[in-house]
Design a protein around this motif. Structure first.
Motif, PDB file in Angstrom:
ATOM      1  N   ASN A 276       0.807  -1.222   0.000  1.00 56.86           N
ATOM      2  CA  ASN A 276       0.000   0.000   0.000  1.00 56.86           C
ATOM      3  C   ASN A 276       0.837   1.267   0.000  1.00 56.86           C
ATOM      4  OD1 ASN A 276      -2.255  -1.614   0.062  1.00 56.86           O
ATOM      5  ND2 ASN A 276      -2.561  -1.412   2.250  1.00 56.86           N
ATOM      6  N   GLY A 277       2.031   1.194   0.490  1.00 59.32           N
ATOM      7  CA  GLY A 277       2.865   2.383   0.553  1.00 59.32           C
ATOM      8  C   GLY A 277       3.888   2.440  -0.556  1.00 59.32           C
ATOM      9  N   VAL A 278       4.876   1.578  -0.470  1.00 62.83           N
ATOM     10  CA  VAL A 278       6.008   1.627  -1.395  1.00 62.83           C
ATOM     11  C   VAL A 278       5.582   1.298  -2.823  1.00 62.83           C
ATOM     12  CG1 VAL A 278       8.297   0.708  -1.893  1.00 62.83           C
ATOM     13  CG2 VAL A 278       7.603   1.069   0.477  1.00 62.83           C
ATOM     14  N   GLU A 279       4.840   0.212  -3.005  1.00 65.72           N
ATOM     15  CA  GLU A 279       4.447  -0.172  -4.360  1.00 65.72           C
ATOM     16  C   GLU A 279       3.598   0.906  -5.023  1.00 65.72           C
ATOM     17  OE1 GLU A 279       1.442  -3.410  -6.016  1.00 65.72           O
ATOM     18  OE2 GLU A 279       3.348  -4.335  -5.402  1.00 65.72           O
ATOM     19  N   ASN A 280       2.611   1.441  -4.311  1.00 68.83           N
ATOM     20  CA  ASN A 280       1.767   2.486  -4.899  1.00 68.83           C
ATOM     21  C   ASN A 280       2.577   3.721  -5.261  1.00 68.83           C
ATOM     22  OD1 ASN A 280      -0.507   0.906  -4.752  1.00 68.83           O
ATOM     23  ND2 ASN A 280      -1.266   1.838  -2.874  1.00 68.83           N
ATOM     24  N   MET A 281       3.497   4.119  -4.396  1.00 67.51           N
ATOM     25  CA  MET A 281       4.316   5.296  -4.677  1.00 67.51           C
ATOM     26  C   MET A 281       5.220   5.059  -5.882  1.00 67.51           C
ATOM     27  SD  MET A 281       7.576   7.164  -3.211  1.00 67.51           S
ATOM     28  CE  MET A 281       8.237   5.620  -2.974  1.00 67.51           C
ATOM     29  N   LEU A 282       5.888   3.916  -5.929  1.00 61.25           N
ATOM     30  CA  LEU A 282       6.775   3.626  -7.056  1.00 61.25           C
ATOM     31  C   LEU A 282       5.989   3.536  -8.362  1.00 61.25           C
ATOM     32  CD1 LEU A 282       9.318   1.028  -5.590  1.00 61.25           C
ATOM     33  CD2 LEU A 282       9.705   3.440  -6.112  1.00 61.25           C
ATOM     34  N   ARG A 283       4.824   2.915  -8.334  1.00 60.43           N
ATOM     35  CA  ARG A 283       4.003   2.814  -9.548  1.00 60.43           C
ATOM     36  C   ARG A 283       3.546   4.196 -10.016  1.00 60.43           C
ATOM     37  NH1 ARG A 283      -0.167  -2.020  -8.697  1.00 60.43           N
ATOM     38  NH2 ARG A 283      -0.564  -1.588 -10.882  1.00 60.43           N
ATOM     39  N   HIS A 284       3.305   5.097  -9.077  1.00 57.23           N
ATOM     40  CA  HIS A 284       2.878   6.456  -9.435  1.00 57.23           C
ATOM     41  C   HIS A 284       3.994   7.211 -10.152  1.00 57.23           C
ATOM     42  CE1 HIS A 284       0.892  10.349  -9.113  1.00 57.23           C
ATOM     43  NE2 HIS A 284       2.032  10.825  -8.643  1.00 57.23           N
ATOM     44  N   TYR A 285       5.200   7.156  -9.615  1.00 56.77           N
ATOM     45  CA  TYR A 285       6.321   7.924 -10.156  1.00 56.77           C
ATOM     46  C   TYR A 285       7.085   7.201 -11.271  1.00 56.77           C
ATOM     47  CZ  TYR A 285       5.712  11.315  -6.435  1.00 56.77           C
ATOM     48  OH  TYR A 285       5.202  12.279  -5.605  1.00 56.77           O
ATOM     49  N   VAL A 286       7.041   5.875 -11.248  1.00 57.60           N
ATOM     50  CA  VAL A 286       7.771   5.087 -12.247  1.00 57.60           C
ATOM     51  C   VAL A 286       6.768   4.100 -12.855  1.00 57.60           C
ATOM     52  CG1 VAL A 286       9.794   3.630 -12.674  1.00 57.60           C
ATOM     53  CG2 VAL A 286       9.840   5.265 -10.784  1.00 57.60           C
ATOM     54  N   PRO A 287       6.091   4.497 -13.935  1.00 59.29           N
ATOM     55  CA  PRO A 287       5.018   3.664 -14.501  1.00 59.29           C
ATOM     56  C   PRO A 287       5.465   2.265 -14.920  1.00 59.29           C
ATOM     57  CG  PRO A 287       5.138   5.811 -15.600  1.00 59.29           C
ATOM     58  CD  PRO A 287       6.281   5.740 -14.641  1.00 59.29           C
ATOM     59  N   GLU A 288       6.754   2.066 -15.153  1.00 58.58           N
ATOM     60  CA  GLU A 288       7.249   0.742 -15.541  1.00 58.58           C
ATOM     61  C   GLU A 288       7.175  -0.266 -14.400  1.00 58.58           C
ATOM     62  OE1 GLU A 288       9.203   3.861 -18.062  1.00 58.58           O
ATOM     63  OE2 GLU A 288       8.887   3.614 -15.914  1.00 58.58           O
ATOM     64  N   VAL A 289       7.065   0.207 -13.161  1.00 53.69           N
ATOM     65  CA  VAL A 289       6.971  -0.689 -12.004  1.00 53.69           C
ATOM     66  C   VAL A 289       5.578  -1.293 -11.950  1.00 53.69           C
ATOM     67  CG1 VAL A 289       7.000  -0.836  -9.482  1.00 53.69           C
ATOM     68  CG2 VAL A 289       8.735   0.526 -10.673  1.00 53.69           C
ATOM     69  N   THR A 290       5.520  -2.622 -11.883  1.00 52.86           N
ATOM     70  CA  THR A 290       4.233  -3.320 -11.809  1.00 52.86           C
ATOM     71  C   THR A 290       4.009  -3.980 -10.448  1.00 52.86           C
ATOM     72  OG1 THR A 290       5.216  -5.337 -12.732  1.00 52.86           O
ATOM     73  CG2 THR A 290       4.171  -3.791 -14.287  1.00 52.86           C
ATOM     74  N   GLU A 291       5.102  -4.260  -9.731  1.00 51.94           N
ATOM     75  CA  GLU A 291       4.959  -4.975  -8.464  1.00 51.94           C
ATOM     76  C   GLU A 291       6.206  -4.744  -7.620  1.00 51.94           C
ATOM     77  OE1 GLU A 291       4.291  -9.569  -6.835  1.00 51.94           O
ATOM     78  OE2 GLU A 291       4.577  -9.214  -8.980  1.00 51.94           O
ATOM     79  N   VAL A 292       6.014  -4.842  -6.289  1.00 54.99           N
ATOM     80  CA  VAL A 292       7.121  -4.788  -5.345  1.00 54.99           C
ATOM     81  C   VAL A 292       7.067  -6.067  -4.520  1.00 54.99           C
ATOM     82  CG1 VAL A 292       8.057  -3.617  -3.319  1.00 54.99           C
ATOM     83  CG2 VAL A 292       7.194  -2.271  -5.234  1.00 54.99           C
ATOM     84  N   ARG A 293       8.205  -6.730  -4.379  1.00 57.25           N
ATOM     85  CA  ARG A 293       8.282  -7.973  -3.593  1.00 57.25           C
ATOM     86  C   ARG A 293       9.391  -7.862  -2.558  1.00 57.25           C
ATOM     87  NH1 ARG A 293       8.545 -12.277  -8.462  1.00 57.25           N
ATOM     88  NH2 ARG A 293       6.548 -11.761  -9.408  1.00 57.25           N
ATOM     89  N   ALA A 294       9.144  -8.468  -1.408  1.00 54.58           N
ATOM     90  CA  ALA A 294      10.169  -8.560  -0.368  1.00 54.58           C
ATOM     91  C   ALA A 294      11.046  -9.774  -0.633  1.00 54.58           C
ATOM     92  CB  ALA A 294       9.519  -8.686   0.999  1.00 54.58           C
ATOM     93  N   VAL A 295      12.346  -9.630  -0.401  1.00 52.41           N
ATOM     94  CA  VAL A 295      13.273 -10.761  -0.543  1.00 52.41           C
ATOM     95  C   VAL A 295      13.977 -10.998   0.777  1.00 52.41           C
ATOM     96  CG1 VAL A 295      13.640 -10.550  -2.998  1.00 52.41           C
ATOM     97  CG2 VAL A 295      15.121  -9.306  -1.458  1.00 52.41           C
TER      98      VAL A 295
END
Length: 186
Positions: free
Chosen positions: A167-186
């Protein structure tokens, strides 16, 4: 020396503020187990306290994670170990014991620009907020729209970490960097 403590969103982790730099701005060191603590005399000492299962150093704080122990029982020993370490003048990390570097992938020119944008957003907008909660988030890779991040300190194992990522990092990255589709923890 007066050491303040703060709770974190992770009930198993407490944040200790010694009132001085720990590692310095933008730096962090994670000790997820006693074996990893060998490069830090303070971390090794903290792991000797029964119930301590994780230690993390941030710019100006230390977080300690516990399991099967009550804070009121182990907090005095943790405070004592931190105070003794800082008043002794001993180094926090053994010389040459730097945090492992992030493996560099061979990105195309276009991917390298995307990665630079992601890292800039993480450094300026995400890491400072996560540090307030006693943790850190580091970039680990990018592959076809998927950003790989590592949660450390209070954020590792926190019940709210998945929500923070999605809800935080993924949404922000998708907003500013449209190429981002998903964020995963490793």
């Amino acid at each position: 020396m007066f050491i303040q403590t703060e709770s974190t969103p992770n009930p198993a982790t407490l944040k200790f503020l010694p009132g001085r730099d720990v590692l310095g701005e933008g730096q962090a060191a994670d000790f997820p187990n006693a074996e990893a603590a060998g490069r830090s005399p303070l971390a090794a000492r903290l792991f000797e306290i029964e119930g301590v299962t994780g230690v993390f150093y941030g710019a100006d704080f230390i977080t300690v994670t516990k399991q099967d122990a009550e804070w009121q029982h182990i907090k005095p020993a943790i405070l004592g170990a931190i105070m003794e370490h800082f008043t002794s003048g001993a180094p926090l990390l053994e010389s040459g014991a730097e945090e492992p570097a992030v493996p560099q992938a061979n990105y195309t020119e276009e991917e390298a620009e995307i990665v630079d944008q992601i890292i800039e957003l993480l450094e300026t907008r995400v890491r400072p907020v996560v540090a307030q909660d006693g943790g850190d988030i580091t970039f680990r890779g990018y592959d076809s729209g998927v950003v790989l991040l590592n949660m450390q300190g209070a954020c590792a194992g926190c019940p709210a970490s998945t929500q923070t990522l999605k809800n935080g990092v993924e949404n922000m990255l998708r907003h500013y960097v449209p190429e981002v589709t998903e964020v995963r923890a490793v």
